[in-house]
Design a protein around this motif. Structure first.
Motif, PDB file in Angstrom:
ATOM      1  N   VAL A 170      10.513   3.016 -10.029  1.00 29.57           N
ATOM      2  CA  VAL A 170       9.897   4.004  -9.361  1.00 29.57           C
ATOM      3  C   VAL A 170       8.611   3.255  -8.436  1.00 29.57           C
ATOM      4  CG1 VAL A 170       8.879   5.929  -9.255  1.00 29.57           C
ATOM      5  CG2 VAL A 170      10.640   5.566 -10.864  1.00 29.57           C
ATOM      6  N   ASP A 171       8.230   3.948  -7.400  1.00 27.33           N
ATOM      7  CA  ASP A 171       7.399   3.450  -6.540  1.00 27.33           C
ATOM      8  C   ASP A 171       5.777   3.801  -7.198  1.00 27.33           C
ATOM      9  OD1 ASP A 171       5.592   2.225  -4.566  1.00 27.33           O
ATOM     10  OD2 ASP A 171       6.091   3.681  -3.328  1.00 27.33           O
ATOM     11  N   ASP A 172       5.605   3.114  -8.171  1.00 21.70           N
ATOM     12  CA  ASP A 172       4.286   3.248  -8.939  1.00 21.70           C
ATOM     13  C   ASP A 172       3.763   2.139  -9.418  1.00 21.70           C
ATOM     14  OD1 ASP A 172       5.691   2.911 -11.371  1.00 21.70           O
ATOM     15  OD2 ASP A 172       5.611   5.350 -11.744  1.00 21.70           O
ATOM     16  N   ALA A 173       2.736   2.066 -10.412  1.00 25.87           N
ATOM     17  CA  ALA A 173       2.205   0.844 -11.142  1.00 25.87           C
ATOM     18  C   ALA A 173       3.131   0.293 -11.964  1.00 25.87           C
ATOM     19  CB  ALA A 173       0.919   1.283 -11.611  1.00 25.87           C
ATOM     20  N   LYS A 174       4.174   1.045 -12.458  1.00 28.28           N
ATOM     21  CA  LYS A 174       5.264   0.333 -13.437  1.00 28.28           C
ATOM     22  C   LYS A 174       5.823  -0.855 -12.686  1.00 28.28           C
ATOM     23  CE  LYS A 174       6.431   4.192 -16.115  1.00 28.28           C
ATOM     24  NZ  LYS A 174       7.674   5.310 -16.476  1.00 28.28           N
TER      25      LYS A 174
ATOM     26  N   GLY B  32      12.410 -13.238  -1.020  1.00 23.14           N
ATOM     27  CA  GLY B  32      12.240 -12.301   0.249  1.00 23.14           C
ATOM     28  C   GLY B  32      11.096 -11.282  -0.129  1.00 23.14           C
ATOM     29  N   SER B  33      11.370 -10.210   0.708  1.00 22.40           N
ATOM     30  CA  SER B  33      10.417  -9.136   0.884  1.00 22.40           C
ATOM     31  C   SER B  33      10.916  -8.015  -0.092  1.00 22.40           C
ATOM     32  CB  SER B  33      10.401  -8.706   2.270  1.00 22.40           C
ATOM     33  OG  SER B  33      10.121  -9.571   3.113  1.00 22.40           O
ATOM     34  N   PRO B  34       9.927  -7.186  -0.588  1.00 21.56           N
ATOM     35  CA  PRO B  34      10.246  -6.124  -1.283  1.00 21.56           C
ATOM     36  C   PRO B  34      10.948  -4.956  -0.585  1.00 21.56           C
ATOM     37  CG  PRO B  34       7.808  -6.018  -0.903  1.00 21.56           C
ATOM     38  CD  PRO B  34       8.397  -7.091  -0.396  1.00 21.56           C
ATOM     39  N   THR B  35      11.773  -3.978  -1.085  1.00 21.18           N
ATOM     40  CA  THR B  35      12.434  -3.104  -0.568  1.00 21.18           C
ATOM     41  C   THR B  35      12.156  -1.933  -1.224  1.00 21.18           C
ATOM     42  OG1 THR B  35      14.244  -3.207  -2.049  1.00 21.18           O
ATOM     43  CG2 THR B  35      14.382  -4.516   0.083  1.00 21.18           C
ATOM     44  N   TYR B  36      12.259  -0.618  -0.324  1.00 21.18           N
ATOM     45  CA  TYR B  36      11.889   0.613  -0.808  1.00 21.18           C
ATOM     46  C   TYR B  36      13.055   1.570  -0.418  1.00 21.18           C
ATOM     47  CZ  TYR B  36       7.325  -1.122  -0.998  1.00 21.18           C
ATOM     48  OH  TYR B  36       6.011  -2.045  -1.030  1.00 21.18           O
ATOM     49  N   ALA B  37      13.716   2.595  -1.086  1.00 20.56           N
ATOM     50  CA  ALA B  37      14.529   3.596  -0.780  1.00 20.56           C
ATOM     51  C   ALA B  37      14.115   4.806  -1.468  1.00 20.56           C
ATOM     52  CB  ALA B  37      15.819   2.767  -1.402  1.00 20.56           C
ATOM     53  N   TYR B  38      14.843   5.781  -0.648  1.00 21.91           N
ATOM     54  CA  TYR B  38      14.408   7.225  -1.433  1.00 21.91           C
ATOM     55  C   TYR B  38      15.515   7.585  -2.213  1.00 21.91           C
ATOM     56  CZ  TYR B  38      13.243  12.263  -1.617  1.00 21.91           C
ATOM     57  OH  TYR B  38      13.137  13.600  -1.841  1.00 21.91           O
ATOM     58  N   ASP B  39      15.322   7.766  -3.365  1.00 20.55           N
ATOM     59  CA  ASP B  39      16.204   8.422  -4.459  1.00 20.55           C
ATOM     60  C   ASP B  39      16.290   9.936  -4.110  1.00 20.55           C
ATOM     61  OD1 ASP B  39      17.539   9.279  -6.541  1.00 20.55           O
ATOM     62  OD2 ASP B  39      16.839   8.019  -8.018  1.00 20.55           O
ATOM     63  N   LYS B  40      17.484  10.382  -3.643  1.00 17.98           N
ATOM     64  CA  LYS B  40      17.740  11.706  -3.072  1.00 17.98           C
ATOM     65  C   LYS B  40      17.895  12.579  -4.492  1.00 17.98           C
ATOM     66  CE  LYS B  40      19.953  10.969   1.221  1.00 17.98           C
ATOM     67  NZ  LYS B  40      21.118  11.278   2.188  1.00 17.98           N
ATOM     68  N   LYS B  41      18.512  12.068  -5.343  1.00 18.29           N
ATOM     69  CA  LYS B  41      18.830  12.974  -6.501  1.00 18.29           C
ATOM     70  C   LYS B  41      17.645  13.012  -7.338  1.00 18.29           C
ATOM     71  CE  LYS B  41      21.542  12.843 -10.820  1.00 18.29           C
ATOM     72  NZ  LYS B  41      22.414  12.042 -11.640  1.00 18.29           N
ATOM     73  N   GLU B  42      16.881  12.057  -7.627  1.00 16.97           N
ATOM     74  CA  GLU B  42      15.559  12.495  -8.142  1.00 16.97           C
ATOM     75  C   GLU B  42      14.156  12.698  -7.323  1.00 16.97           C
ATOM     76  OE1 GLU B  42      15.370  11.978 -11.632  1.00 16.97           O
ATOM     77  OE2 GLU B  42      17.390  11.587 -11.753  1.00 16.97           O
TER      78      GLU B  42
ATOM     79  N   ILE C 245      12.354  10.775  -5.425  1.00 20.01           N
ATOM     80  CA  ILE C 245      11.405   9.799  -5.496  1.00 20.01           C
ATOM     81  C   ILE C 245      11.735   8.704  -4.697  1.00 20.01           C
ATOM     82  CG2 ILE C 245      10.390  10.473  -7.671  1.00 20.01           C
ATOM     83  CD1 ILE C 245      12.090   8.253  -8.824  1.00 20.01           C
ATOM     84  N   MET C 246      10.851   7.982  -4.528  1.00 15.44           N
ATOM     85  CA  MET C 246      10.731   6.592  -3.787  1.00 15.44           C
ATOM     86  C   MET C 246      10.999   5.385  -4.821  1.00 15.44           C
ATOM     87  SD  MET C 246      10.754   6.684  -0.496  1.00 15.44           S
ATOM     88  CE  MET C 246      10.576   5.090  -0.112  1.00 15.44           C
ATOM     89  N   ARG C 247      11.873   4.546  -4.877  1.00 12.84           N
ATOM     90  CA  ARG C 247      12.064   3.530  -5.680  1.00 12.84           C
ATOM     91  C   ARG C 247      11.979   2.218  -4.924  1.00 12.84           C
ATOM     92  NH1 ARG C 247      14.244   4.940 -10.485  1.00 12.84           N
ATOM     93  NH2 ARG C 247      15.331   6.945 -10.490  1.00 12.84           N
TER      94      ARG C 247
END
Length: 69
Positions: free
Chosen positions: A10-14, A31-41, A43-45
């Motif tokens: 999850v997109d937080d300190a963890k 490589g670079s980090p990636t971000y995606a939106y989890d529609k079900k939850e 939240i951003m991952r």
């Protein structure tokens, strides 16, 4: 052998802590980090690939536990 892992969280300190632990165990960012939106939850991952070279060891699929390195 060269090892590859794709760390996700999850997109937080963890996420930052997970990557930091890997870096302190000798893994390197790949490589670079990636971000995606989890529609079900709803939240951003985050995701980040990391690699590590281990001399004198042979990679054995199914036996090599990536988290142990």
């Amino acid at each position: 052998m060269r090892l590859y892992r794709f760390l996700t969280e999850v997109d937080d300190a963890k996420f930052c802590h997970k990557v930091t632990v890997a870096l302190n165990k000798g893994w390197h960012l790949y490589g670079s980090p990636t971000y995606a939106y989890d529609k079900k939850e709803k939240i951003m991952r985050c995701g980040q690939a990391v690699v590590k070279d281990v001399d004198g060891e042979e990679y054995k699929p199914g036996e090599t536990k990536l988290g142990d390195w």
